[in-house]
Design a protein around this motif. Structure first.
Motif, PDB file in Angstrom:
ATOM      1  N   ALA A 101       0.799  -1.410  -0.043  1.00 18.95           N
ATOM      2  CA  ALA A 101       0.060   0.009  -0.159  1.00 18.95           C
ATOM      3  C   ALA A 101       1.003   1.242   0.086  1.00 18.95           C
ATOM      4  O   ALA A 101       0.648   2.155  -0.720  1.00 18.95           O
ATOM      5  CB  ALA A 101      -1.061  -0.159   1.095  1.00 18.95           C
ATOM      6  N   ALA A 102       1.817   1.180   0.758  1.00 19.71           N
ATOM      7  CA  ALA A 102       2.847   2.345   1.073  1.00 19.71           C
ATOM      8  C   ALA A 102       3.485   2.577  -0.401  1.00 19.71           C
ATOM      9  O   ALA A 102       3.687   3.701  -0.969  1.00 19.71           O
ATOM     10  CB  ALA A 102       3.817   2.100   2.133  1.00 19.71           C
ATOM     11  N   LEU A 103       4.027   1.479  -1.163  1.00 22.18           N
ATOM     12  CA  LEU A 103       4.600   1.551  -2.317  1.00 22.18           C
ATOM     13  C   LEU A 103       3.673   2.131  -3.353  1.00 22.18           C
ATOM     14  O   LEU A 103       4.341   2.994  -4.157  1.00 22.18           O
ATOM     15  CB  LEU A 103       4.945  -0.057  -2.740  1.00 22.18           C
ATOM     16  CG  LEU A 103       5.648  -0.203  -4.273  1.00 22.18           C
ATOM     17  CD1 LEU A 103       6.671   0.520  -4.540  1.00 22.18           C
ATOM     18  CD2 LEU A 103       5.734  -1.741  -4.384  1.00 22.18           C
ATOM     19  N   ASP A 104       2.571   1.888  -3.412  1.00 23.44           N
ATOM     20  CA  ASP A 104       1.651   2.191  -4.284  1.00 23.44           C
ATOM     21  C   ASP A 104       1.415   3.633  -4.317  1.00 23.44           C
ATOM     22  O   ASP A 104       1.514   4.723  -4.997  1.00 23.44           O
ATOM     23  CB  ASP A 104       0.154   1.644  -4.417  1.00 23.44           C
ATOM     24  CG  ASP A 104       0.368   0.167  -5.016  1.00 23.44           C
ATOM     25  OD1 ASP A 104       1.307  -0.042  -5.785  1.00 23.44           O
ATOM     26  OD2 ASP A 104      -0.702  -0.754  -4.924  1.00 23.44           O
ATOM     27  N   ALA A 105       1.140   4.277  -2.865  1.00 21.26           N
ATOM     28  CA  ALA A 105       0.860   5.521  -2.635  1.00 21.26           C
ATOM     29  C   ALA A 105       2.394   6.397  -2.904  1.00 21.26           C
ATOM     30  O   ALA A 105       2.040   7.517  -3.408  1.00 21.26           O
ATOM     31  CB  ALA A 105       0.736   5.776  -1.239  1.00 21.26           C
ATOM     32  N   GLU A 114      -3.403  12.750   0.227  1.00 18.87           N
ATOM     33  CA  GLU A 114      -3.679  12.831   1.703  1.00 18.87           C
ATOM     34  C   GLU A 114      -2.376  13.042   2.227  1.00 18.87           C
ATOM     35  O   GLU A 114      -2.389  13.839   3.465  1.00 18.87           O
ATOM     36  CB  GLU A 114      -4.532  11.995   2.104  1.00 18.87           C
ATOM     37  CG  GLU A 114      -4.023  10.340   2.326  1.00 18.87           C
ATOM     38  CD  GLU A 114      -4.073   9.642   0.959  1.00 18.87           C
ATOM     39  OE1 GLU A 114      -4.495  10.144   0.073  1.00 18.87           O
ATOM     40  OE2 GLU A 114      -3.708   8.577   0.901  1.00 18.87           O
ATOM     41  N   LYS A 115      -1.300  12.609   1.672  1.00 21.59           N
ATOM     42  CA  LYS A 115       0.007  12.785   2.305  1.00 21.59           C
ATOM     43  C   LYS A 115       1.040  13.299   1.158  1.00 21.59           C
ATOM     44  O   LYS A 115       0.695  12.970  -0.197  1.00 21.59           O
ATOM     45  CB  LYS A 115       0.491  11.431   2.930  1.00 21.59           C
ATOM     46  CG  LYS A 115      -0.178  11.084   4.122  1.00 21.59           C
ATOM     47  CD  LYS A 115       0.629   9.827   4.724  1.00 21.59           C
ATOM     48  CE  LYS A 115      -0.082   9.200   5.841  1.00 21.59           C
ATOM     49  NZ  LYS A 115       0.611   8.211   6.093  1.00 21.59           N
ATOM     50  N   THR A 116       2.309  13.651   1.501  1.00 25.39           N
ATOM     51  CA  THR A 116       3.285  14.087   0.621  1.00 25.39           C
ATOM     52  C   THR A 116       3.797  12.763  -0.097  1.00 25.39           C
ATOM     53  O   THR A 116       3.862  11.655   0.530  1.00 25.39           O
ATOM     54  CB  THR A 116       4.288  14.838   1.038  1.00 25.39           C
ATOM     55  OG1 THR A 116       4.957  14.319   2.205  1.00 25.39           O
ATOM     56  CG2 THR A 116       3.665  16.202   1.710  1.00 25.39           C
ATOM     57  N   GLN A 117       4.653  12.977  -1.032  1.00 27.97           N
ATOM     58  CA  GLN A 117       5.363  11.612  -1.551  1.00 27.97           C
ATOM     59  C   GLN A 117       6.378  11.056  -0.597  1.00 27.97           C
ATOM     60  O   GLN A 117       6.414  10.074  -0.228  1.00 27.97           O
ATOM     61  CB  GLN A 117       6.048  11.773  -2.881  1.00 27.97           C
ATOM     62  CG  GLN A 117       6.466  10.962  -3.620  1.00 27.97           C
ATOM     63  CD  GLN A 117       7.232  11.072  -4.782  1.00 27.97           C
ATOM     64  OE1 GLN A 117       7.799  12.081  -5.053  1.00 27.97           O
ATOM     65  NE2 GLN A 117       7.284   9.996  -5.668  1.00 27.97           N
ATOM     66  N   THR A 118       7.011  12.187   0.124  1.00 26.18           N
ATOM     67  CA  THR A 118       8.025  11.669   0.894  1.00 26.18           C
ATOM     68  C   THR A 118       7.521  11.134   2.175  1.00 26.18           C
ATOM     69  O   THR A 118       7.921  10.173   2.720  1.00 26.18           O
ATOM     70  CB  THR A 118       8.808  12.889   1.554  1.00 26.18           C
ATOM     71  OG1 THR A 118       9.059  13.853   0.441  1.00 26.18           O
ATOM     72  CG2 THR A 118       9.988  12.830   2.310  1.00 26.18           C
ATOM     73  N   HIS A 120       4.640   9.386   2.289  1.00 30.01           N
ATOM     74  CA  HIS A 120       4.185   7.883   1.822  1.00 30.01           C
ATOM     75  C   HIS A 120       5.424   7.229   1.724  1.00 30.01           C
ATOM     76  O   HIS A 120       5.513   5.931   2.236  1.00 30.01           O
ATOM     77  CB  HIS A 120       3.604   7.833   0.298  1.00 30.01           C
ATOM     78  CG  HIS A 120       2.261   8.461   0.187  1.00 30.01           C
ATOM     79  ND1 HIS A 120       1.213   7.960   1.086  1.00 30.01           N
ATOM     80  CD2 HIS A 120       1.653   9.454  -0.408  1.00 30.01           C
ATOM     81  CE1 HIS A 120       0.092   8.624   0.788  1.00 30.01           C
ATOM     82  NE2 HIS A 120       0.560   9.509  -0.122  1.00 30.01           N
ATOM     83  N   ARG A 121       6.567   7.533   1.438  1.00 28.50           N
ATOM     84  CA  ARG A 121       7.842   6.925   1.283  1.00 28.50           C
ATOM     85  C   ARG A 121       8.433   6.445   2.714  1.00 28.50           C
ATOM     86  O   ARG A 121       8.554   5.349   3.024  1.00 28.50           O
ATOM     87  CB  ARG A 121       8.885   7.772   0.828  1.00 28.50           C
ATOM     88  CG  ARG A 121      10.105   7.061   0.488  1.00 28.50           C
ATOM     89  CD  ARG A 121      11.297   7.949  -0.100  1.00 28.50           C
ATOM     90  NE  ARG A 121      11.635   9.044   0.354  1.00 28.50           N
ATOM     91  CZ  ARG A 121      12.453   9.982  -0.023  1.00 28.50           C
ATOM     92  NH1 ARG A 121      12.896  10.019  -1.238  1.00 28.50           N
ATOM     93  NH2 ARG A 121      12.810  10.776   0.830  1.00 28.50           N
TER      94      ARG A 121
END
Ligand SMILES: N[C@@H](CCC(=O)N[C@@H](CS)C(=O)NCC(=O)O)C(=O)O
Length: 201
Positions: A101-105, A114-118, A120-121
């Motif tokens: 899920a985190a990888l896809d986001a 809802e969150k920044t790419q960083t 999510h990373r």
């Protein structure tokens, strides 16, 4: 003949193809287009995900982990199952659940505003830290030998690292980076990534 419906870049299909190749089992691999799935594949497995294996005896197996187990058991090449224990199940469940899920986001961050790419990373990095710490003591995730868990997880970690290679290489995951490089450069992986024409039924 065993038939495998597959998609070259799908990480679930990669783990299944690797187990089949490792077990040296002959299959007819049918490369599909996700947007135009073969009717026969949908007939045997209406949920419409790859990989789907139809064995020569007509059994349909449409979950990647089950295909891996089938392949390893078929040929008695159970080396990859040597550490098969609760930790194996937990790592795979975390990979296929929270980490995926985190990888896809992280990868498709525009779709997950809802969150920044960083951020999510950072969600995904919890798992990277866990794997890095397992690799402190052993070359592979559960010991000195390659096993099921390495193969089940690595296509997903490859994707995660590939979102921003420069960031991954500069980050504090040296053991994970070596583990990943070894697998990416392995004959087994190179073999299953050969391009093949799309199958049309
Ligand atoms: N739980 C399944 C998941 C397989 C899966 O989600 N595959 C993706 C491709 S990577 C898929 O076929 N998605 C259907 C689609 O995109 O239409 C497994 O482990 O085999």
């Amino acid at each position: 003949m065993n038939i495998l419906y597959s998609y070259r870049r799908c990480p679930y299909a990669m783990r299944a193809r690797m187990a089949i190749a490792y077990a040296n089992i002959a299959v007819e691999t049918r490369e599909i287009a996700l947007r135009n799935k073969p009717k026969h594949m949908l007939q045997v497995s209406p949920k419409g995900t790859v990989p789907v294996l139809i064995t020569s005896s007509g059994e349909v197996i449409d979950e990647s982990l089950e295909i891996m187990h089938w392949a390893l058991q078929q040929q008695g090449v159970e080396g990859w199952l040597q550490y098969n224990n609760e930790q194996t199940q937990q790592l795979i469940a975390e990979n296929d659940g929270h980490f995926k899920a985190a990888l896809d986001a992280y990868k498709y961050y525009e779709r997950f505003p809802e969150k920044t790419q960083t951020a999510h990373r950072a969600d995904g990095e919890v798992f990277l830290q866990k794997l890095e710490s397992l690799l402190q003591t052993n070359r592979y995730l559960q010991g000195s030998q390659l096993s099921m868990v390495d193969i089940a997880l690595f296509p997903f970690m490859r994707q995660f690292a590939g979102v921003d290679t420069a960031w991954f290489e500069a980050s504090a995951y040296p053991k994970l980076s070596t583990w990943l490089k070894n697998l990416v450069r392995s004959e087994l992986f190179i073999g299953i990534m050969q391009k093949r024409p799309s199958y049309i039924d």
